[in-house]
Write a protein that holds these residues in place. Structure first.
Motif, PDB file in Angstrom:
ATOM      1  N   GLN A  38       4.305 -17.495 -21.363  1.00 25.16           N
ATOM      2  CA  GLN A  38       3.644 -17.576 -20.002  1.00 25.16           C
ATOM      3  C   GLN A  38       4.442 -18.403 -19.097  1.00 25.16           C
ATOM      4  O   GLN A  38       5.054 -19.169 -19.358  1.00 25.16           O
ATOM      5  N   LYS A  39       4.169 -18.026 -17.971  1.00 25.61           N
ATOM      6  CA  LYS A  39       4.953 -18.777 -16.711  1.00 25.61           C
ATOM      7  C   LYS A  39       4.270 -20.219 -16.608  1.00 25.61           C
ATOM      8  O   LYS A  39       3.243 -20.257 -16.172  1.00 25.61           O
ATOM      9  N   ILE A  40       4.962 -21.286 -16.721  1.00 22.80           N
ATOM     10  CA  ILE A  40       4.519 -22.695 -16.522  1.00 22.80           C
ATOM     11  C   ILE A  40       5.621 -23.302 -15.453  1.00 22.80           C
ATOM     12  O   ILE A  40       5.268 -24.321 -15.049  1.00 22.80           O
ATOM     13  N   SER A  41       6.688 -22.837 -15.622  1.00 24.60           N
ATOM     14  CA  SER A  41       8.034 -23.451 -15.208  1.00 24.60           C
ATOM     15  C   SER A  41       8.467 -22.670 -13.912  1.00 24.60           C
ATOM     16  O   SER A  41       8.875 -21.496 -14.330  1.00 24.60           O
ATOM     17  N   ILE A  42       8.591 -23.170 -12.695  1.00 27.68           N
ATOM     18  CA  ILE A  42       8.973 -22.412 -11.522  1.00 27.68           C
ATOM     19  C   ILE A  42      10.377 -21.757 -11.667  1.00 27.68           C
ATOM     20  O   ILE A  42      11.408 -22.535 -12.222  1.00 27.68           O
ATOM     21  N   VAL A  43      10.733 -20.567 -11.119  1.00 27.88           N
ATOM     22  CA  VAL A  43      12.000 -19.996 -11.333  1.00 27.88           C
ATOM     23  C   VAL A  43      12.396 -19.357  -9.762  1.00 27.88           C
ATOM     24  O   VAL A  43      11.459 -18.713  -9.136  1.00 27.88           O
ATOM     25  N   SER A  44      13.467 -19.523  -9.693  1.00 28.79           N
ATOM     26  CA  SER A  44      14.186 -18.733  -8.381  1.00 28.79           C
ATOM     27  C   SER A  44      15.680 -18.676  -8.599  1.00 28.79           C
ATOM     28  O   SER A  44      16.169 -19.406  -9.400  1.00 28.79           O
ATOM     29  N   SER A  45      16.300 -18.048  -7.583  1.00 32.60           N
ATOM     30  CA  SER A  45      17.510 -17.821  -7.677  1.00 32.60           C
ATOM     31  C   SER A  45      18.542 -19.066  -7.121  1.00 32.60           C
ATOM     32  O   SER A  45      19.750 -19.041  -7.399  1.00 32.60           O
ATOM     33  N   LYS A  46      17.795 -19.998  -6.563  1.00 33.90           N
ATOM     34  CA  LYS A  46      18.408 -21.085  -5.922  1.00 33.90           C
ATOM     35  C   LYS A  46      18.585 -22.061  -7.024  1.00 33.90           C
ATOM     36  O   LYS A  46      17.702 -22.428  -7.715  1.00 33.90           O
ATOM     37  N   ALA A  47      19.565 -22.798  -7.014  1.00 37.80           N
ATOM     38  CA  ALA A  47      20.078 -24.106  -7.878  1.00 37.80           C
ATOM     39  C   ALA A  47      19.116 -25.012  -7.622  1.00 37.80           C
ATOM     40  O   ALA A  47      18.585 -25.212  -6.262  1.00 37.80           O
ATOM     41  N   GLN A  48      18.802 -26.088  -8.347  1.00 34.74           N
ATOM     42  CA  GLN A  48      17.781 -27.198  -8.250  1.00 34.74           C
ATOM     43  C   GLN A  48      16.343 -26.886  -7.807  1.00 34.74           C
ATOM     44  O   GLN A  48      15.669 -27.705  -7.291  1.00 34.74           O
ATOM     45  N   THR A  49      15.915 -25.531  -8.301  1.00 39.12           N
ATOM     46  CA  THR A  49      14.338 -25.388  -8.179  1.00 39.12           C
ATOM     47  C   THR A  49      13.547 -26.367  -9.101  1.00 39.12           C
ATOM     48  O   THR A  49      12.618 -26.774  -8.873  1.00 39.12           O
ATOM     49  N   THR A  50      14.099 -26.532 -10.197  1.00 34.08           N
ATOM     50  CA  THR A  50      13.455 -27.462 -11.135  1.00 34.08           C
ATOM     51  C   THR A  50      13.722 -28.959 -10.916  1.00 34.08           C
ATOM     52  O   THR A  50      14.693 -29.341 -11.067  1.00 34.08           O
ATOM     53  N   ARG A  51      12.518 -29.868 -10.384  1.00 31.61           N
ATOM     54  CA  ARG A  51      12.642 -31.271  -9.930  1.00 31.61           C
ATOM     55  C   ARG A  51      12.226 -32.107 -11.098  1.00 31.61           C
ATOM     56  O   ARG A  51      12.467 -33.282 -10.921  1.00 31.61           O
ATOM     57  N   ASP A 193       1.534 -29.745 -21.216  1.00 32.51           N
ATOM     58  CA  ASP A 193       0.686 -31.070 -21.219  1.00 32.51           C
ATOM     59  C   ASP A 193       0.788 -31.335 -19.700  1.00 32.51           C
ATOM     60  O   ASP A 193       0.177 -32.538 -19.500  1.00 32.51           O
ATOM     61  N   ARG A 194       1.086 -30.499 -18.903  1.00 33.01           N
ATOM     62  CA  ARG A 194       1.201 -30.865 -17.499  1.00 33.01           C
ATOM     63  C   ARG A 194      -0.241 -30.465 -16.928  1.00 33.01           C
ATOM     64  O   ARG A 194      -0.992 -29.601 -17.401  1.00 33.01           O
ATOM     65  N   SER A 195      -0.657 -31.493 -15.988  1.00 32.95           N
ATOM     66  CA  SER A 195      -1.994 -31.151 -15.277  1.00 32.95           C
ATOM     67  C   SER A 195      -2.201 -29.690 -14.338  1.00 32.95           C
ATOM     68  O   SER A 195      -0.969 -29.154 -13.848  1.00 32.95           O
ATOM     69  N   GLU A 196      -3.336 -29.352 -14.244  1.00 35.75           N
ATOM     70  CA  GLU A 196      -3.451 -28.270 -13.265  1.00 35.75           C
ATOM     71  C   GLU A 196      -2.970 -28.758 -11.724  1.00 35.75           C
ATOM     72  O   GLU A 196      -2.604 -27.956 -11.049  1.00 35.75           O
ATOM     73  N   ARG A 197      -3.221 -29.839 -11.402  1.00 35.22           N
ATOM     74  CA  ARG A 197      -2.671 -30.308 -10.097  1.00 35.22           C
ATOM     75  C   ARG A 197      -1.119 -30.271 -10.096  1.00 35.22           C
ATOM     76  O   ARG A 197      -0.691 -29.967  -8.932  1.00 35.22           O
ATOM     77  N   ALA A 201       1.154 -27.825  -7.496  1.00 37.56           N
ATOM     78  CA  ALA A 201       2.161 -28.046  -6.655  1.00 37.56           C
ATOM     79  C   ALA A 201       3.551 -27.342  -6.963  1.00 37.56           C
ATOM     80  O   ALA A 201       4.185 -27.077  -6.025  1.00 37.56           O
ATOM     81  N   GLU A 202       3.821 -27.163  -8.171  1.00 40.83           N
ATOM     82  CA  GLU A 202       5.036 -26.436  -8.602  1.00 40.83           C
ATOM     83  C   GLU A 202       5.051 -25.090  -8.153  1.00 40.83           C
ATOM     84  O   GLU A 202       5.971 -24.357  -7.657  1.00 40.83           O
ATOM     85  N   PHE A 203       4.010 -24.247  -8.362  1.00 39.15           N
ATOM     86  CA  PHE A 203       3.844 -22.836  -7.904  1.00 39.15           C
ATOM     87  C   PHE A 203       3.835 -22.570  -6.323  1.00 39.15           C
ATOM     88  O   PHE A 203       4.456 -21.761  -6.191  1.00 39.15           O
ATOM     89  N   LEU A 204       3.413 -23.574  -5.739  1.00 33.16           N
ATOM     90  CA  LEU A 204       3.364 -23.420  -4.290  1.00 33.16           C
ATOM     91  C   LEU A 204       4.742 -23.583  -3.756  1.00 33.16           C
ATOM     92  O   LEU A 204       5.265 -23.000  -3.106  1.00 33.16           O
ATOM     93  N   ARG A 205       5.480 -24.500  -4.559  1.00 35.06           N
ATOM     94  CA  ARG A 205       7.033 -24.915  -4.206  1.00 35.06           C
ATOM     95  C   ARG A 205       7.913 -23.699  -4.605  1.00 35.06           C
ATOM     96  O   ARG A 205       8.763 -23.513  -3.652  1.00 35.06           O
ATOM     97  N   GLU A 206       7.474 -23.021  -5.658  1.00 36.65           N
ATOM     98  CA  GLU A 206       8.215 -21.841  -5.876  1.00 36.65           C
ATOM     99  C   GLU A 206       8.248 -20.832  -4.737  1.00 36.65           C
ATOM    100  O   GLU A 206       9.118 -20.076  -4.325  1.00 36.65           O
ATOM    101  N   LYS A 207       6.957 -20.632  -4.219  1.00 33.99           N
ATOM    102  CA  LYS A 207       6.924 -19.641  -3.035  1.00 33.99           C
ATOM    103  C   LYS A 207       7.662 -20.084  -1.775  1.00 33.99           C
ATOM    104  O   LYS A 207       8.139 -19.194  -1.134  1.00 33.99           O
TER     105      LYS A 207
END
Length: 303
Positions: A38-51, A193-197, A201-207
């Motif tokens: 399941q998707k919990i970590s955001i993904v994109s073709s740009k480097a440094q997506t995960t902070r 173990d990450r919160s819905e909050r 934020a992460e899913f919005l940042r991915e967009k």
């Protein structure tokens, strides 16, 4: 009796922490999402997506994996944000049982070598050769594996495609034997173990990454200012933080259309993730210098 309860009582059940590390944009988040299904970590073709460090949990009949997806180690930028991201990498390595070190098939450069040198002495490291589906000359894979086996004493070497799921089961099989015996730490239905909050934020940042493309200002993040739950309804108020006044118009777009699309697509994914309705209100705020301000980073959830 659920799976995790019965497994806990069985001899030989294994539980352990696994750090997923590698240079930026090598496929760490894609692998994490594939491993837990399941998707919990955001993904994109740009480097440094995960902070941030993102924890994913996978429970099988005989083992529970607690995966830690880390930001790619930053060697070029030296602001407070990148120092925070690098701390996330080194902290994740401090107390894990196994490390998945990702490289791209056919490529082992200086940036990969720098990450490898960060690994603690004596660490149990599995070399994960990702993106084998993109290898033009398939016959070059075996020589690459042989070359990599001389670089470091890897416990296992597993070539795979995280995007397509090819050979991911083999990675789980190999890694299970490397985990220590122990009871599960989480219920079988828990995937993070990450919160819905945090996830909102992460899913919005991915967009923002996906819909702004090359226009995306690097000095941008998301702050959830209010998160309320009413039954199966989530009311989320989010601010997109940009570094310069000129970036605000880029995010909003002509007539506000771009911001509307960003919010709409994020809302649809969050409703799928949370299995309920989401009311999402999004606006843009200018906070100059936030990426190099330790106090601002802490307030925004960076470690």
């Amino acid at each position: 009796m659920n799976q995790s309860t019965s497994a806990a009582g069985a001899n030989g059940f294994r539980t352990g922490f696994v750090a997923i590390v590698g240079r930026p944009n090598v496929g760490k988040s894609t692998l994490l999402n594939r491993l837990i299904g399941q998707k919990i970590s955001i993904v994109s073709s740009k480097a440094q997506t995960t902070r941030h460090r993102v924890t994913g949990i996978r429970t099988d009949a005989g083992a529970q994996f607690v995966f830690v997806d880390t930001p790619g180690f930053q060697t070029r930028h030296r602001n407070a944000l990148n120092r925070s991201m690098n701390r996330s990498v080194t902290q994740a390595l401090g107390d894990v049982d196994v490390v998945f070190f990702l490289v791209e098939a056919g490529r082992f450069g200086e940036d990969d070598r720098i990450v490898l040198q960060l690994l603690p002495e004596g660490a149990c490291v599995v070399l994960v050769i990702n993106k084998i589906d993109r290898l033009r000359d398939k016959s070059s894979l075996l020589p690459f594996i042989e070359r990599m086996s001389t670089v470091f004493p890897f416990a296992e070497i597993v070539p795979l495609s995280a995007e397509r799921g090819t050979n991911v089961d083999e990675l789980i099989r190999a890694a299970t034997a490397l985990l220590p015996e122990g009871q599960p730490l989480y219920g079988e239905d828990e995937i993070t173990d990450r919160s819905e909050r945090f996830l909102a934020a992460e899913f919005l940042r991915e967009k923002l990454f996906r819909l702004l493309g090359d226009e995306l200002p690097y000095g941008m993040t998301v702050e959830i200012e209010k998160f309320e739950t009413e039954g199966r309804l989530r009311r989320i108020h989010a601010a997109i933080i940009v570094d310069k006044p000129g970036h605000k118009g880029i995010v909003i777009g002509k007539g506000g259309e771009r911001l509307k699309r960003i919010a709409s697509e994020a809302r649809l994914e969050l409703e799928k993730l949370f299995d309920g309705k989401v009311f999402l209100e999004v606006w843009v705020k200018v906070k100059s210098g936030w990426a190099d301000d330790e106090r601002a980073l802490k307030s925004l959830g960076y470690e």
